[in-house]
Write a protein that holds these residues in place. Structure first.
Motif, short mmCIF file in Angstrom:
data_model
loop_
_atom_site.label_atom_id
_atom_site.label_comp_id
_atom_site.label_asym_id
_atom_site.label_seq_id
_atom_site.Cartn_x
_atom_site.Cartn_y
_atom_site.Cartn_z
N VAL A 75 7.29 -1.74 28.36
CA VAL A 75 8.66 -1.23 28.50
C VAL A 75 8.65 0.27 28.27
N GLU A 76 9.22 1.04 29.19
CA GLU A 76 9.15 2.50 29.07
C GLU A 76 10.53 3.13 29.24
N PHE A 77 10.79 4.12 28.38
CA PHE A 77 12.00 4.95 28.52
C PHE A 77 11.71 6.01 29.60
N PHE A 78 12.61 6.17 30.55
CA PHE A 78 12.48 7.29 31.49
C PHE A 78 13.53 8.35 31.19
N TRP A 79 14.02 8.34 29.95
CA TRP A 79 14.99 9.31 29.46
C TRP A 79 14.77 9.44 27.96
N ALA A 80 15.22 10.57 27.43
CA ALA A 80 15.07 10.77 25.98
C ALA A 80 16.41 10.53 25.31
N PRO A 81 16.41 9.87 24.15
CA PRO A 81 17.67 9.69 23.41
C PRO A 81 18.33 11.05 23.13
N GLN A 82 19.65 11.09 23.22
CA GLN A 82 20.40 12.31 22.92
C GLN A 82 21.02 12.15 21.54
N VAL A 83 20.46 12.83 20.56
CA VAL A 83 20.95 12.67 19.19
C VAL A 83 21.04 14.02 18.50
N ASP A 84 21.79 14.07 17.40
CA ASP A 84 21.98 15.31 16.66
C ASP A 84 20.98 15.47 15.52
N VAL A 85 20.15 14.45 15.33
CA VAL A 85 19.15 14.52 14.25
C VAL A 85 17.78 14.72 14.90
N PRO A 86 16.77 15.13 14.12
CA PRO A 86 15.43 15.30 14.71
C PRO A 86 14.97 14.03 15.43
N LEU A 87 14.38 14.23 16.60
CA LEU A 87 13.93 13.10 17.42
C LEU A 87 12.41 13.00 17.35
N VAL A 88 11.93 11.82 17.00
CA VAL A 88 10.50 11.57 16.80
C VAL A 88 10.03 10.50 17.78
N ALA A 89 8.92 10.76 18.48
CA ALA A 89 8.45 9.82 19.49
C ALA A 89 6.98 9.47 19.30
N ASP A 90 6.69 8.17 19.32
CA ASP A 90 5.30 7.69 19.37
C ASP A 90 4.92 7.57 20.84
N MET A 91 4.25 8.61 21.34
CA MET A 91 3.92 8.66 22.77
C MET A 91 2.50 8.21 23.08
N SER A 92 1.92 7.41 22.18
CA SER A 92 0.50 7.05 22.32
C SER A 92 0.09 6.62 23.72
N SER A 93 0.92 5.79 24.36
CA SER A 93 0.48 5.21 25.63
C SER A 93 1.20 5.81 26.84
N THR A 94 1.95 6.89 26.65
CA THR A 94 2.60 7.51 27.81
C THR A 94 2.27 8.99 27.94
N ILE A 95 1.82 9.60 26.84
CA ILE A 95 1.57 11.05 26.88
C ILE A 95 0.60 11.40 28.01
N LEU A 96 0.92 12.45 28.74
CA LEU A 96 0.11 12.99 29.84
C LEU A 96 0.13 12.13 31.11
N HIS B 240 12.34 16.93 21.88
CA HIS B 240 11.80 16.21 20.71
C HIS B 240 11.45 17.19 19.59
N ASP B 241 11.43 16.66 18.38
CA ASP B 241 11.01 17.47 17.24
C ASP B 241 9.59 17.11 16.81
N VAL B 242 9.25 15.86 17.00
CA VAL B 242 7.89 15.42 16.70
C VAL B 242 7.44 14.45 17.79
N ILE B 243 6.25 14.70 18.33
CA ILE B 243 5.61 13.77 19.26
C ILE B 243 4.24 13.49 18.70
N TYR B 244 3.88 12.22 18.62
CA TYR B 244 2.52 11.92 18.15
C TYR B 244 1.89 10.87 19.06
N ALA B 245 0.56 10.87 19.05
CA ALA B 245 -0.17 9.95 19.94
C ALA B 245 -1.59 9.76 19.45
N GLY B 246 -2.02 8.52 19.39
CA GLY B 246 -3.45 8.23 19.25
C GLY B 246 -4.10 8.61 20.57
#
Ligand SMILES: *Cc1c(COP(=O)(O)O)cnc(C)c1O
Length: 359
Positions: free
Chosen positions: A156-177, A186-192
């Motif tokens: 399951v994949e988001f093709f949009w980013a949540p719109q929020v007023d707080v810092p947005l953190v994403a686990d992009m392990s299997s979608t990055i690049l 985003h404020d934080v993106i992390y990926a194995g």
């Protein structure tokens, strides 16, 4: 030597040309008379490779100087703890979206450090959907919102980013690049690394510098993004060889035409595979159309009793690692960047042949 088609969810296929370069350079890197693995992480060679890798990643994802890029260890799972340790600050709770098995693990880990408000969950649909943002119960006082843009197990994949007023953190392990993304949302993106970046052992964190510096006193130095940023990710010995391989993968992606070209290829690959599934009366994918992952394609057979036959025959045909995750059942084809269109074509041909013989 025959290399087979590898649909493993992770560690995943690497570009063959990258492995060839690594093989050629294994014993003697660029005439230095030793291997990358044998060099000090303080050497000009390794510092240079890490800089090359960082610069290439910054170009690929258009990462501005507002962000630090960290090369860490411990996998994405370690970041499940690092995120609350670095971001809860004085706040009591954080918002999480629960869209699959990896979200659940991130939530369970965060609960060790603070309160978690599950703002939305798709567990009732067995994680085959993404709840619409209007339906989320967000806490305006949350320290951050965490989500998993691509659920590797559910597909399951988001093709949009949540719109929020707080810092947005994403686990992009299997979608990055796999396609261009807007890092600035985003404020934080992390990926194995072991899906689309390189070998296991390297974890990438892209963090907005303005959210650094609020780690709790209990945060171990090794998990403290500020400490790592201040030390150019060399507070201790970084995974030097994995960083080197990642730098080769980044160069390979740039040679392919960057993320726009990767997206076109990945959409073609996924489009074909989903079409083959949907056009058959034998295979099925449970995910709602708008949220189908470009990278991980789970599918079931009309008769689960045929699963083991499918796996044995596909392996004999040189199509490896198609077994689905136990929580979903059936099969899963992970078609990351390094899995070529020829691999997807071979898989589809095998699936059609299998259906004719067993369907
Ligand atoms: C693979 C994966 C993980 C776990 O990564 P590790 O590096 O093994 O800790 C976490 N989240 C997602 C989305 C993944 O695909």
């Amino acid at each position: 030597m025959t290399r087979k088609y590898n649909f493993c969810a992770g560690p995943a296929a690497l570009p063959e040309s990258v492995l060839e370069t690594a093989a050629q350079e294994m014993l003697d890197w660029h005439g230095r008379g030793l291997s990358i693995m044998e060099m000090s992480h303080r050497s000009t060679e390794i510092v240079g490779i890490a800089e090359t890798a960082e610069n290439a990643l910054r170009r690929l994802l258009s990462i501005s100087d507002d962000y630090a890029v960290l090369f860490l260890q411990g996998g994405a799972s370690t970041q499940f703890a690092a995120v609350p340790l670095n971001l809860l600050g004085g706040k009591h709770s954080a918002d999480y979206l629960n869209t699959g098995q990896w979200s659940k693990k991130a939530i369970a880990e965060a609960r060790r450090f603070g309160q978690v408000n599950v703002a939305a969950s798709s567990e009732q649909t067995n994680f085959s959907t993404i709840p619409a943002q209007q339906s989320w119960a967000l806490d305006s006082n949350a320290a951050y919102l965490h989500y998993t843009p691509n659920e590797t197990i559910g597909g399951v994949e988001f093709f949009w980013a949540p719109q929020v007023d707080v810092p947005l953190v994403a686990d992009m392990s299997s979608t990055i690049l796999s396609r261009p993304i807007d890092v600035s949302q985003h404020d934080v993106i992390y990926a194995g690394a072991q899906k689309n970046i390189g070998p296991a052992g390297l974890t990438i964190v892209i963090v907005r510098r303005s959210v650094l510096g609020q780690a709790s006193d209990a945060c171990p130095a090794m998990l403290n993004w500020q400490v790592m940023a201040d030390n150019d990710s060399m507070y201790n010995t970084p995974p030097t060889y994995a960083i080197y391989l990642a730098s080769l993968v980044f160069a390979w992606i740039e040679e392919q035409g960057g993320l726009t070209a990767m997206e076109a290829l990945n959409r073609r690959k996924a489009g074909k595979l989903y079409a083959a599934i949907d056009d058959s009366g034998f295979y099925a994918n449970p995910v709602e159309l708008a949220s189908r992952s470009l990278m991980n394609v789970p599918f079931t057979l009309a008769d689960a009793a045929l699963d083991n036959t499918f796996l044995a025959e596909s392996e004999a045909a040189g199509l490896l690692n198609l077994k689905g995750h136990r929580s979903v059942g059936g099969m899963r084809a992970s078609i990351y960047n390094a899995v070529g269109e020829d691999a997807v074509d071979a898989l589809i041909a095998f699936m059609q042949d299998f259906e004719q013989r067993h369907g």
